[in-house]
Design an enzyme around this catalytic site. Structure first.
Site, PDB file in Angstrom:
ATOM      1  N   SER A 166       1.522  20.306  53.189  1.00 44.81           N
ATOM      2  CA  SER A 166       1.188  19.275  52.204  1.00 44.81           C
ATOM      3  C   SER A 166       0.157  18.284  52.741  1.00 44.81           C
ATOM      4  CB  SER A 166       2.476  18.589  51.756  1.00 44.81           C
ATOM      5  OG  SER A 166       2.291  18.097  50.462  1.00 44.81           O
TER       6      SER A 166
ATOM      7  N   LYS B 216      -3.481  19.180  54.682  1.00 41.61           N
ATOM      8  CA  LYS B 216      -4.840  18.642  54.556  1.00 41.61           C
ATOM      9  C   LYS B 216      -5.343  18.282  55.964  1.00 41.61           C
ATOM     10  CE  LYS B 216      -3.060  16.033  50.484  1.00 41.61           C
ATOM     11  NZ  LYS B 216      -2.887  16.936  49.404  1.00 41.61           N
TER      12      LYS B 216
ATOM     13  N   TRP C  35       1.260  21.229  41.043  1.00 40.63           N
ATOM     14  CA  TRP C  35       0.603  19.981  41.465  1.00 40.63           C
ATOM     15  C   TRP C  35      -0.487  20.276  42.501  1.00 40.63           C
ATOM     16  CZ3 TRP C  35      -0.052  15.224  39.958  1.00 40.63           C
ATOM     17  CH2 TRP C  35      -0.229  14.167  40.852  1.00 40.63           C
TER      18      TRP C  35
ATOM     19  N   HIS D 191       7.528  23.365  46.410  1.00 39.41           N
ATOM     20  CA  HIS D 191       6.709  22.734  47.444  1.00 39.41           C
ATOM     21  C   HIS D 191       7.593  22.460  48.673  1.00 39.41           C
ATOM     22  CE1 HIS D 191       3.391  20.020  48.569  1.00 39.41           C
ATOM     23  NE2 HIS D 191       4.315  19.157  48.965  1.00 39.41           N
TER      24      HIS D 191
HETATM   25  C1  GCU Z   1       2.176  13.933  47.093  1.00 40.73           C
HETATM   26  C2  GCU Z   1       0.661  13.969  47.071  1.00 40.73           C
HETATM   27  C3  GCU Z   1       0.108  15.288  47.598  1.00 40.73           C
HETATM   28  C4  GCU Z   1       0.708  15.591  48.944  1.00 40.73           C
HETATM   29  C5  GCU Z   1       2.226  15.545  48.851  1.00 40.73           C
HETATM   30  C6  GCU Z   1       2.961  15.733  50.186  1.00 40.73           C
HETATM   31  O1  GCU Z   1       2.675  14.828  46.156  1.00 40.73           O
HETATM   32  O2  GCU Z   1       0.243  13.727  45.752  1.00 40.73           O
HETATM   33  O3  GCU Z   1      -1.290  15.238  47.698  1.00 40.73           O
HETATM   34  O4  GCU Z   1       0.247  16.826  49.407  1.00 40.73           O
HETATM   35  O5  GCU Z   1       2.630  14.275  48.376  1.00 40.73           O
HETATM   36  O6  GCU Z   1       2.424  15.440  51.230  1.00 40.73           O
HETATM   37  O7  GCU Z   1       4.115  16.147  50.125  1.00 40.73           O
END
Ligand code: GCU
Length: 422
Positions: free
Chosen positions: A258, A262, A349, A399
């Site tokens: 997540s 990134k 998402w 997720h």
């Molecule tokens: C939120 C955010 C995402 C991210 C996620 C996470 O949902 O909007 O961009 O990847 O958190 O880190 O779990």
């Protein structure tokens, strides 16, 4: 006057609604043209790895430094390590668990973080290593009561928060499986590097404070923030591995989930010591193509998490079409090293299809090196991993990081890591 104010309020609400509007309809994905990976800003086309490395790659890297994650600092920071504990009987005697205090100092500031390593006891020479941040502290990955609470955690979690519970996120750490397959892990809480919340206090407790002129009112459009700092921090874990005789320096992978997916891609793009780079459910501003504007988009992410990106990035909020770059180029920066992207079926998402396509569109750079990327633009079905020089899977479920994910990550590393050095 009242009417005027009402009008302003209506206009503002409509604008907010438009910006917060998240598209989950494939038929409403705008048509877009992605920048050509191999076409330099002056129009010339790159035809060799050498031209890629000296001309086009630096141009693309510069986009991410100046417009998305901000400029990584390279000033010298002093670092010292102290092993706090060593347990040679962890995981029922299968592994050695060590906790290491890492002290950074620079620009008159000192910052302490705690890394944790798990190394297989049964090994013949050096072992491959996964570098991976945890979200809820080292204590969340195991129930072991000797695990010290991560220092950055107290800044973001109230004393009664359930996340203080030992082992509260054990499901994400397939330690037994990882150790059984001969891999080691080094982990650290990401809050130790940049406490994940808005405001000056967080910035001041982050590694950004180790560098001169880090102030929040630093309005330079390319000032680095949390994702840049997390990427920097994972490279510091590699520095530590370089001091260890059990770690195989030719077999270091980074795995991030997540927001850490990134940061893992960004770390992998900048630090060639990561031989395999794995992003799990990284979504918007990670593996997913921004120009598809499907699921989370730049407007939403820069409003919810402004401290993750350099100020310039919000210029593209609701304006993805204007971007002169996109996330397939971040993935391409990792070539000729190996990249693996994973999605989850219920994670709309994160725009799973956009994660797949960005990985697939990195192909031309792998081809330059005589390698094979995903070698398809057809999105595979569930549990049908693609494993070439780049890899991808989408699994059932939400997720999260599951054992299925770790197993595929290890399959991919097994495929690409050179044979063990003795
Ligand atoms: C939120 C955010 C995402 C991210 C996620 C996470 O949902 O909007 O961009 O990847 O958190 O880190 O779990």
């Amino acid at each position: 006057m009242k009417k005027f104010l009402t009008l302003i309020l209506v206009a503002w609400t409509c604008n907010m609604f438009a910006q917060n509007n998240v598209n989950y309809d494939e038929t409403r994905v705008p048509s877009f043209v992605l920048p050509n990976l191999l076409e330099c800003n002056d129009g010339t086309i790159v035809t060799s790895p050498q031209e890629w490395e000296t001309k086009r790659r630096p141009e693309i890297l510069e986009y991410f430094l100046s417009q998305e994650y901000g400029r990584t600092r390279h000033d010298k920071v002093n670092v010292s390590y102290k092993t706090l504990t060593e347990n040679t009987h962890a995981l029922n005697g299968k592994a050695t668990l060590r906790q290491i205090r890492i002290t950074f100092s620079g620009a008159g500031t000192t910052l302490e973080t705690i890394a944790m390593t798990l190394v297989p006891n049964q090994r013949n020479g050096r072992v491959p290593v996964f570098v991976a941040y945890n979200f809820k502290g080292n204590h969340s990955t195991l129930t072991d009561t000797t695990i010290v609470y991560s220092p950055g955690f107290r800044l973001v979690k109230k004393p009664d928060d359930p996340d203080w519970k030992r082992g509260c996120q054990m499901n994400r750490w397939a330690y037994d499986k990882i150790i059984d397959r001969g891999y080691a892990v080094i982990t650290m809480c990401y809050h130790d590097i940049y406490p994940d919340a808005n405001g000056k206090e967080m910035l001041d407790h982050s590694v950004c404070a180790l560098f001169p002129d880090h102030a929040l009112n630093d309005t330079r459009s390319d000032a680095w923030r949390a994702i840049g700092a997390w990427a920097w921090g994972s490279s510091r874990l590699v520095d530590y591995l370089y001091t260890q005789d059990w770690a195989d320096l030719d077999r270091i992978a980074i795995m991030g989930h997540s927001r850490q997916g990134k940061a893992a891609l960004w770390a992998g793009a900048q630090d060639p010591r990561f031989r395999v780079v794995i992003s799990n459910c990284s979504g918007c501003s990670g593996a997913a193509l921004a120009k598809r504007v499907y699921g989370e988009n730049i407007g939403v992410i820069t409003r919810s998490f402004p401290w993750w990106f350099c100020p310039m990035y919000s210029f593209y909020a609701g304006n993805e079409a204007a971007m002169p770059f996109d996330q397939h180029e971040l993935i391409a920066l990792i070539a000729p090293r190996h990249v693996y992207v994973a999605s989850a079926a219920e994670d709309n998402w994160a725009d799973q299809k956009g994660e797949f396509l960005a990985t697939s569109y990195a192909e031309p750079v792998y081809r330059l090196y005589g390698m094979t990327g995903l070698n398809t633009t057809e999105w595979p079905g569930l549990h049908q991993p693609i494993m070439h020089d780049a890899g991808y899977h989408i699994r059932a479920g939400i997720h999260d990081v599951t054992d299925y994910d770790w197993e595929r990550f290890m399959d991919f590393c097994d495929l690409h890591f050179p044979l063990a050095k003795r």
